[in-house]
Enzyme design. Structure first.
Site, PDB file in Angstrom:
ATOM      1  N   CYS A   1      -7.639   1.903   1.933  1.00  0.00           N
ATOM      2  CA  CYS A   1      -8.720   1.087   1.382  1.00  0.00           C
ATOM      3  C   CYS A   1      -8.314   0.510   0.026  1.00  0.00           C
ATOM      4  CB  CYS A   1      -9.986   1.927   1.222  1.00  0.00           C
ATOM      5  SG  CYS A   1     -11.354   1.015   0.461  1.00  0.00           S
TER       6      CYS A   1
ATOM      7  N   SER B   1       0.802  -1.231   0.000  1.00  0.00           N
ATOM      8  CA  SER B   1       0.000   0.000   0.000  1.00  0.00           C
ATOM      9  C   SER B   1       0.830   1.274   0.000  1.00  0.00           C
ATOM     10  CB  SER B   1      -0.929  -0.003   1.220  1.00  0.00           C
ATOM     11  OG  SER B   1      -1.871  -1.049   1.111  1.00  0.00           O
TER      12      SER B   1
ATOM     13  N   HIS C   1     -14.891  -0.606   4.367  1.00  0.00           N
ATOM     14  CA  HIS C   1     -14.764   0.755   4.897  1.00  0.00           C
ATOM     15  C   HIS C   1     -16.007   1.602   4.660  1.00  0.00           C
ATOM     16  CE1 HIS C   1     -10.444  -0.376   4.474  1.00  0.00           C
ATOM     17  NE2 HIS C   1     -10.307   0.390   5.542  1.00  0.00           N
TER      18      HIS C   1
END
Length: 643
Positions: A382, A327, A369
């Site tokens: 996310c 990420s 989320h």
């Protein structure tokens, strides 16, 4: 009728004699001229050559190894220096009672039988004037014991020389490298006699190897007058050596040492870059070997212990370790989306997974989320948001932004062993695998998985370029002239949006709260990352995905973190990769390591206090723990070689 006989007259005899005399005289004159010309050539044109040969027969020269140039940090603090070393050699021609001298030396220096056999063999092969090494790295007591007994040991030559020393030890092993004796292959390249001089060593790895000629210096010489058989007549004047040049680095030695210690017992890498000029302030890969041990030579068992260690102490993870960035690429991909005109306030509903055909792509948060926009997608990391957006825009613009921010690039650092990673796109896949790119490939790449690979240096460059808005290029060698980096091909307003989101990752309730600085007035911006190293099956998802703490070390996720500080005026950028860290231990996780490493740059005392407390809980400082690790490894049974 009778033929007239040929009458030999006095005149004809005189003519014949004169002609022969002229012929022989000419030959003698030509021969004499050639000899005179040859003598003139030898005495005039070749005078220097033969004078040197005669001088070599009369005078024997023993090279004195030059002192190696220092390697220093950005504050001129030493990182590789020379310290006084005591050694003992034997001059074969000067020995009067060889066996008695060898036995005496063996007793005084506690030499092993193997050492004694080696000395005898070397003495049999050596020229009369050529020193034969007996022992080096002696303490002063042994050196003094030899010195006081020289009158009864003719031919023994105790000497003060210089040995390489690395004050930071294992903290700089991969970066600085080490020195060692030249091999036969090294000598065959140019037959430099310096390479076979006792005590002389060359660079074997890292900067020591790359800048070997720069650091080496010019040897001195000890001259002695000898007989035709090589027997010493008298010592002549000595020629002093010329030390090698000093090599200044951009590294901050204090920060380098701190980062190495702060990693703890992890297999990890830390890179810190100055966002103004690209100076690499720290480049640490741990665990690492101690270059001081390598400079003296290590045993086969020690080498085996290092090479079989599953934490890979012989590999520089900062440039040779390749990892899915996870990420940490999301701020970069978000910047690509902004440049394409995607509205940052557009929301995507995250239910915990994204449907692509018959396949489900899961978010790290199983329950989802809910509605997220770009800012929330970065701060809460996310996955579904980036799946949806990447599916919309395709892989090419994401790959272009990855390259612009430094992934897949080579920075030509003088270290070697650099691996460049992969920025995948349709053309790359077709060329490498002869298969077409799919939407699934795009989704995996959008969260830093799939075929995306980067090393920690590239991740630090990515963070530095996001922080500065410039095409920062890392450098290790300090110089007065620093090229001004060009600006990124991105709008400043878009960069500001990304910086604010990364600030909120740490300071606004995001996933990187553990990286929050405790330095008044200084905030850190960052992005967490998790890189899977195993495939999670649908069956495992159905019964519950195993936690990293439930897995063997090698099956755990890599833990990553990229950051910069201060957020309002970025000066430093960093990346941390913890191999198989799995975000299990918060104290040794990427955000906490990055927090303390950057704290050192703003408040060293605070950072050291935090480190000292941690090292007490870990069982000692880096040196003592490395020694204990080495001892434990040496006691373990050797593994069989596998083919």
């Amino acid at each position: 009728m009778k033929k007239r006989s040929h009458l030999i007259t006095q005149h004809s005899l005189g003519y014949s004699f004169s002609r022969r005399a002229m012929l022989f005289g000419g030959l003698q004159l030509a021969t004499g001229s050639l000899l005179a010309m040859r003598m003139a050539w030898l005495s005039v044109a070749e005078n220097e050559h033969y004078s040197l040969m005669a001088e070599d027969n009369r005078v024997q020269t023993v090279l004195i190894p030059p002192r190696r140039g220092w390697i220093v940090d950005r504050h001129n603090r030493p990182m590789a220096i020379n310290h006084t070393d005591f050694r003992v050699d034997i001059i074969p021609d000067q020995i009067q009672d060889r066996e008695r001298v060898i036995i005496t030396l063996a007793e005084l220096l506690n030499l092993s039988p193997d050492d004694v056999d080696r000395i005898r063999e070397d003495l049999n092969k050596a020229a009369g004037y050529q020193p034969v090494p007996i022992a080096e790295h002696l303490d002063y007591e042994h050196f003094a014991a030899i010195s006081v007994r020289l009158p009864e040991m003719a031919g023994v030559a105790p000497q003060r020389s210089y040995a390489r020393y690395y004050p930071n030890g294992s903290a700089v092993g991969h970066l600085i490298g080490y020195v060692g004796a030249a091999t036969t292959d090294d000598y065959k390249k140019n037959h430099d006699p310096l390479l076979i001089t006792p005590g002389f060593k060359i660079g074997k790895q890292g900067l020591e190897k790359t800048f070997d000629n720069y650091l080496r210096g010019v040897p001195g010489a000890k001259r002695s007058e000898v007989t035709a058989r090589g027997r010493l007549v008298r010592d002549l004047e000595n020629k002093p050596d010329q030390p090698g040049k000093k090599l200044p680095l951009t590294i901050d030695a204090g920060l380098q040492d701190y980062a190495a210690r702060r990693i703890g017992d992890n297999s990890a890498a830390v890179v810190v870059i100055d966002t103004e000029n690209g100076d690499i302030l720290a480049q640490v890969s741990m665990p690492c070997f101690d270059p001081n041990d390598f400079a003296d030579g290590i045993s086969h068992r020690e080498w085996q212990s290092l090479s079989q260690d599953d934490h890979h102490p012989l590999i520089d993870k900062t440039i040779a370790g390749l990892y899915p960035p996870g990420s940490t690429v999301k701020p970069m991909n978000a910047l690509a989306l902004l440049e394409l005109g995607i509205d940052p306030y557009e929301t995507v509903n995250c239910t915990g997974s994204y449907q692509l055909g018959s396949s489900l792509f899961h978010c790290w948060r199983r329950q989802g989320h809910g509605p997220v926009n770009m800012h929330t997608a970065i701060t809460q990391s996310c996955d579904v948001y980036f799946y949806a957006m990447a599916h919309r825009v395709g892989m090419e613009p994401l790959a272009d932004m990855m390259r612009q921010l430094g992934l897949g690039a080579s920075y030509h650092l003088p270290l070697g062993s650099e691996h460049y990673g992969t920025v995948p796109d349709p053309a790359w896949k077709l060329k490498k695998y002869h298969r077409n790119w799919t939407a699934a490939d795009t989704l995996n790449a959008s969260i830093g998985q799939g075929d995306v690979l980067a090393n920690p240096l590239q991740l630090a460059v990515m963070a530095a370029r996001l922080a500065s808005g410039k095409q920062i290029t890392p450098r290790l060698i300090r110089s007065k002239e620093v090229p001004m980096p060009a600006k990124l091909n991105a709008k400043e307003s878009h960069l500001d949006f990304i910086r604010q989101a990364m600030r909120d990752v740490v300071n606004g309730g995001g996933t990187g709260g553990a990286a929050r600085l405790y330095v008044p007035g200084v905030e850190l911006a960052g992005k967490t990352g998790t890189a899977q190293v195993r495939r999670i099956s649908m069956a495992e998802r159905g019964r519950g995905v195993l936690k990293n703490s439930q897995l063997a070390w090698r099956m755990r996720d890599h833990a990553l973190f990229v950051c910069f500080a201060p957020t309002d005026n970025p000066r430093y950028a960093a990346s941390v990769v913890v191999e198989h860290g799995g975000h299990i231990d918060s104290a040794t996780d990427g955000p906490a390591i990055a927090r303390d490493v950057l704290t050192y740059l703003f408040d060293p005392d605070r950072a050291m206090a935090s480190l000292n407390a941690l090292e007490v809980s870990w069982g000692g400082d880096l040196t003592s723990r490395m020694r204990m690790r080495s001892e434990n490894a040496s006691k373990a049974p050797s593994k069989p070689n596998m083919t």
